[in-house]
Design a protein around this motif. Structure first.
Motif, mmCIF file in Angstrom:
data_model
loop_
_atom_site.group_PDB
_atom_site.id
_atom_site.type_symbol
_atom_site.label_atom_id
_atom_site.label_comp_id
_atom_site.label_asym_id
_atom_site.label_seq_id
_atom_site.Cartn_x
_atom_site.Cartn_y
_atom_site.Cartn_z
ATOM 1 N N GLN A 1 38.545 33.112 40.576
ATOM 2 C CA GLN A 1 39.038 34.419 40.191
ATOM 3 C C GLN A 1 39.072 35.307 41.437
ATOM 4 O O GLN A 1 38.078 35.441 42.147
ATOM 5 C CB GLN A 1 38.126 35.037 39.128
ATOM 6 N N THR B 1 33.337 37.207 42.773
ATOM 7 C CA THR B 1 32.813 35.839 42.725
ATOM 8 C C THR B 1 31.292 35.870 42.632
ATOM 9 O O THR B 1 30.638 36.579 43.391
ATOM 10 C CB THR B 1 33.203 35.065 43.991
ATOM 11 N N SER C 1 38.292 34.426 47.949
ATOM 12 C CA SER C 1 38.757 33.612 46.816
ATOM 13 C C SER C 1 40.265 33.416 46.879
ATOM 14 O O SER C 1 40.783 32.361 46.487
ATOM 15 C CB SER C 1 38.361 34.266 45.488
ATOM 16 N N ASP D 1 33.819 28.386 48.110
ATOM 17 C CA ASP D 1 34.047 29.838 48.093
ATOM 18 C C ASP D 1 32.766 30.496 47.597
ATOM 19 O O ASP D 1 32.378 30.321 46.447
ATOM 20 C CB ASP D 1 35.233 30.122 47.153
HETATM 21 MG MG LIG Z 1 35.645 35.933 45.552
#
Ligand SMILES: [Mg+2]
Ligand SMILES: Nc1nc2c(ncn2[C@@H]2O[C@H](COP(=O)(O)OP(=O)(O)OP(=O)(O)O)[C@@H](O)[C@H]2O)c(=O)[nH]1
Length: 365
Positions: A29, A37, A16, A73
């Protein structure tokens, strides 16, 4: 056209952080705990290309519009993910939807940042993830084969082809190799892609190294490089944390910062370009006083289909493409000069667009 690269890896390795750097946001985040995540973060990223700026400068274009690529992501995978461990296999579905994989490997030492297996060993980590993807493929192949039994018995041609390809993939996977090592005949390419196997996706290893190692890497990234070379895959060295800091800076500050770090370009540019190569993509340009713009096509695309990237009508009503190679455009200081030098060509439907072509399409409405 929207080419998608999935950011994949173990939890807490910096995926991330890298995504935020790429998209110059703090949209994802990023925090020091595994499985931070859950829902995938999706962002578009401009593909850096110095040629576009050069073309715009020559033509006096008011606006510069780079071509774009999508990064996703994805949640961290762990050992057993294919059997529902960690966040389970719903995330494997997120990987199924991408065109290629950027596999982030933790190559930085930092006692404060948890590693899910308690040690820094990127080569072992890469194997862990690859194994999960292979197991997931085996499972999905077995399911599909069951679904095909009746059709195959009935002699359905497509089903027979699918079954044959699934068997080939299964043999390779059961032998401990990713399905991408299967050599696929041209006639089978479409059906092969439709199988959407995870380990057929091209992979690029991203070595996330410590701040001071961004320029030259470290012993971990060297090992990843050796592994990648043995597999015929590429790798890039990056410090996600530094990249995130750079992405927050103004352009001139960023240049100074890069110089201080001994880097000649942001690692992200290298990563984006490597992804572009991995997907066998290339760029053509449209250049005018209003805007200079880059467009993405697959290598080997013909002029009408290239025109179709701009608008479907361009493809349908395609007449011809006025074409100037990038080097000619620059050497002759723009369109007028190129024309006078006889460097502007009229190309028809069977013209295969080349990387760097400056194109102007003529079409019927
Ligand atoms: Mg992450
Ligand atoms: N020292 C150091 N820490 C980093 C680096 N990259 C990321 N981190 C830290 O590692 C932690 C995890 O980063 P994330 O980007 O959230 O990791 P992730 O891979 O997205 O993790 P999940 O979403 O849980 O799978 C954060 O505390 C980051 O600040 C790096 O290059 N060096």
């Amino acid at each position: 056209m929207g080419f998608k690269m999935g950011i994949v890896g173990l939890p807490n390795v910096g995926k991330s952080t890298l995504f935020n750097a790429l998209t110059k946001t703090a949209a994802a985040q990023a925090a020091n705990f595994p499985f931070c995540t859950i829902e995938p973060n999706v962002g578009e990223v401009g593909v850096p290309d110095a040629r576009l700026d050069k073309l715009a400068a020559i033509a006096g274009s008011k606006q510069i519009i780079p071509t774009r690529m999508t990064f996703v992501d994805i949640a961290g995978l762990v050992k057993g993910a294919s059997k529902g461990e960690g966040l389970g296999n719903q995330f494997l579905a997120n990987i199924r939807e991408v065109d290629a994989i950027a596999h982030v490997l933790r190559c930085f030492e930092d006692g404060d940042v948890t590693h899910v297996e308690g040690r820094v060993d990127p080569v072992a980590d890469a194997e862990t993830i690859e194994t999960e993807l292979m197991l997931a493929d085996i499972e999905s192949i077995e399911k599909r084969m069951q679904g095909l039994v009746r059709k195959v018995r009935g002699g359905d041609k497509e089903a027979v082809q699918q079954e044959r390809l699934l068997k080939e993939a299964l043999a390779v996977l059961e032998d401990g190799h990713p399905a991408r090592v299967v050599e696929v005949a041209e006639d089978d390419e479409k059906a092969w892609k439709m199988l959407q196997l995870l380990t057929t996706k091209p992979v690029l290893y991203v070595c996330n190294v410590g701040e001071s190692e961004a320029a030259n890497g470290n012993e971990h990234s060297t090992k990843v490089g050796e592994m990648a070379a043995a597999q015929g895959n590429s790798h890039v060295i990056i410090s996600a944390q530094i990249e995130e800091e750079i992405s927050q800076l103004e352009d001139d500050e960023a240049v100074m910062f890069l110089e201080e770090m001994g880097l000649d370009e942001a690692g992200l540019d290298r990563l984006i370009r490597a992804g572009y190569e991995l997907l066998h993509l290339e760029t053509y340009f449209t250049v005018g006083p209003k805007e200079a713009r880059a467009w993405t096509i697959k290598q080997g695309t013909m002029a009408p289909q290239a025109a179709g990237v701009i608008h479907g009508d361009f493809e349908k009503g395609f007449i011809r493409a006025e074409t100037i190679a990038y080097d000619d455009f620059v050497a002759n200081n723009g369109e007028q000069g190129s024309k006078e030098a006889g460097k502007m060509r009229a190309e028809g439907k069977s013209y295969e667009v080349k990387d760097g072509d400056v194109l102007h399409f003529l079409f019927n409405n």
